[in-house]
Structure formats: C-alpha cells, structure tokens
Scaffold this active site. Structure first.
Site, PDB file in Angstrom:
ATOM      1  N   GLU A 196      11.658   4.667  17.022  1.00 19.76           N
ATOM      2  CA  GLU A 196      11.950   4.415  15.667  1.00 19.76           C
ATOM      3  C   GLU A 196      10.945   4.633  14.663  1.00 19.76           C
ATOM      4  O   GLU A 196       9.651   4.514  15.009  1.00 19.76           O
ATOM      5  CB  GLU A 196      11.886   2.759  15.849  1.00 19.76           C
ATOM      6  CG  GLU A 196      12.342   1.946  14.467  1.00 19.76           C
ATOM      7  CD  GLU A 196      12.213   0.370  14.519  1.00 19.76           C
ATOM      8  OE1 GLU A 196      12.647  -0.182  13.604  1.00 19.76           O
ATOM      9  OE2 GLU A 196      11.795  -0.189  15.634  1.00 19.76           O
ATOM     10  N   LYS A 211      19.693   1.240  10.443  1.00 16.04           N
ATOM     11  CA  LYS A 211      19.685  -0.016  11.217  1.00 16.04           C
ATOM     12  C   LYS A 211      20.337  -1.163  10.407  1.00 16.04           C
ATOM     13  O   LYS A 211      20.106  -1.709   9.557  1.00 16.04           O
ATOM     14  CB  LYS A 211      18.181  -0.611  11.368  1.00 16.04           C
ATOM     15  CG  LYS A 211      17.845  -1.598  12.308  1.00 16.04           C
ATOM     16  CD  LYS A 211      16.324  -1.639  12.339  1.00 16.04           C
ATOM     17  CE  LYS A 211      15.794  -2.773  13.403  1.00 16.04           C
ATOM     18  NZ  LYS A 211      14.364  -2.721  13.459  1.00 16.04           N
ATOM     19  N   CYS A 228      16.148  -0.444  17.875  1.00 19.01           N
ATOM     20  CA  CYS A 228      15.233  -1.582  18.141  1.00 19.01           C
ATOM     21  C   CYS A 228      16.017  -2.770  18.345  1.00 19.01           C
ATOM     22  O   CYS A 228      16.888  -3.084  19.148  1.00 19.01           O
ATOM     23  CB  CYS A 228      14.196  -1.580  17.301  1.00 19.01           C
ATOM     24  SG  CYS A 228      12.625  -2.482  17.882  1.00 19.01           S
TER      25      CYS A 228
END
Length: 271
Positions: free
Chosen positions: A40, A108, A140
């Site tokens: 990430e 995200k 994540c």
C-alpha cells in the site's frame, strides 16, 4: 503463472527514494514473471494532513509514469500503491500497470483510522481482464470486510490483488482475513504487505499467496523479501467444480454492477 511479491520497507514522504526502491524490485524480476505486487502507498509512503497536498500526484503524474516505463521495458505487469490527487481530492490508490498502460485503478473504499482526514474514500469496487483472468484490487483494511471481496466475486474475479500497509499487532488479522476472502469466493489472493518501521509503527510483513481452497501457497517473514510464487490456475476450476458459493448464496449486496470501456466492470455502492 509466476507472480512476485515485493515486501519492502518504505520512507514516508520520500517519493524519489521509494520510486528507486520499486525500480530496483522491477529490475530483479525473473524473465517469466507476469505480475509484481507492491505494498500500500509504496511510492508516497503514508502522508499526513500537512504533506498530502505536496505528495499526492495524478495517475498520469511522474511517479506512476516512471513505474509504467519500467514495467514496459521489463514486459511485466505491476500493482503499486500511491497517494492520488484528483480534482482537488486525495485518494489512497493502487493501480495495475501493464506494458500497454493503466489497466485498473482502485481507490480504497474502507479508510483505516489514520486515513481519515487525509484521504477521500473511493466509491467503486472494480475489476478488469488481465492475462486471461479477471482481476480485482483491494487495499489493506478493505479485506476485513467480507462484502468487498464478494462484490469483486460478483464480477467473476479470479485473482484478488491486495496491497497492504498493516502494522503490529494486526498482522494475524490480515492473514486470517485474506485466507477467508480467498476461500469464500474461490479465487486466488495475492497480498503484499509493508515491512520495517516508520513513524513509530512496526509493519508486520508476512505477505502471502492463498489459493482458491483457502490454502497457503507461499508467505514471507517479517524482513524485506522479494518472493517468487507459481500459481496453479487449474485450481480455480477445481475449487468451483462441485459447488459455487456465489451461485448458492441467498443474500445479495446493495449496489449495481456496470460494464464500461475495455470491458472493465465495477460495483457501485448504494448509499
């Protein structure tokens, strides 16, 4: 199919140093590697409210353009995260770059505590065709929500790419989550996590590849490592032969799937 996981430390706020590290990893890839997955926000590191405006770049900016050129010269595909700037907003974004260009860009959707006030959440879960597979991306904290991977499974995704920046003490959480997401959606999951320390945090490493049966194929330790893994794509058909969770379920998600340019699919969340 050969994939590689570039489990690297990062330098928060230092795009030149992080870009150089990513270029070194690309150069180390084997000649038959088809995909290299980074953690990430690899290129930017984790920004703060004070420096996000200076660090964030558009997808067509210099950082991604540099990685794109390296991927083209190496003839591989690369999944890499960065802080994206778009129309006055900032996103935690991962792109899938092929030698031909940007195949997929994902923002995200589920922001971790330290993302709030810095990033705007994305509003779509997206996939594309790549190397004969349908591929989706999560970042994540996204993987801790079963609905994210299931929305991608609805798009018939075969390979889930996860760019990760998970720190202690939460490493075991993501190993458990990614195993479940692969098994319950009968797909391959390739998760690359950051390692090392930064801003008082110790990143957990432990990057992993999980097969469609929910079995661990390969994993890293906690130190920097570039792991080469062979995916047995026949396992996709084998895992789905006798039953399909997606077809047998009786609960659907609230949202719409649409198909756009170049066959890309997206699941747009209903608010």
């Amino acid at each position: 199919m050969i994939v590689e996981l570039a489990q690297l430390p990062g330098v928060d706020g230092d795009i030149p140093a992080n870009t150089a590290s990513a270029l070194d990893a690309i150069a180390r890839c084997g000649p038959d590697t088809r995909l290299l997955v980074f953690p990430e926000t690899t290129l930017s590191g984790f920004p703060t409210a004070d420096n996000i405006a200076a660090l964030a770049q558009p997808i067509a900016g210099p950082a991604i353009s540099t990685i794109q050129q390296a991927a083209r010269e190496k003839n591989i595909s690369v999944a890499i995260g960065f802080a994206e700037s778009h129309e006055g907003r900032f996103y935690n974004t991962t792109v899938l770059l092929t030698p031909q260009g940007v195949a997929l860009a994902y923002r995200k959707t589920h922001l971790w505590a330290s993302d709030h006030g810095i990033f705007t959440p994305g509003d779509a879960l997206v996939s594309c065709e790549w190397e004969g597979l349908r591929v989706g991306i999560l970042i994540c904290y996204d993987i801790e929500f079963p609905e994210t991977a299931r929305a991608l499974a609805q798009q018939e995704v075969d390979l889930l790419i996860v760019t990760n920046g998970n720190m202690d003490p939460y490493g075991p959480v993501h190993r458990t989550a990614i195993t479940a997401r692969a098994m319950e959606n009968q797909l391959f999951a390739v998760m690359t996590n950051r390692c090392g320390s930064g801003d008082g945090l110790q990143f957990a490493g432990e990057s992993a590849v999980i097969n469609p049966f929910g079995q661990l194929v390969a994993s890293c330790g906690r130190d920097p490592q570039q792991l080469r893994v062979a995916l047995d794509l026949k396992q996709l058909e084998a895992s789905r032969r006798d039953y399909r969770y997606l077809h047998d379920r009786r609960i659907t998600l609230a949202g719409d799937i649409s198909t756009g340019e170049h066959g890309q699919r997206s699941f747009r969340i209903k608010h």
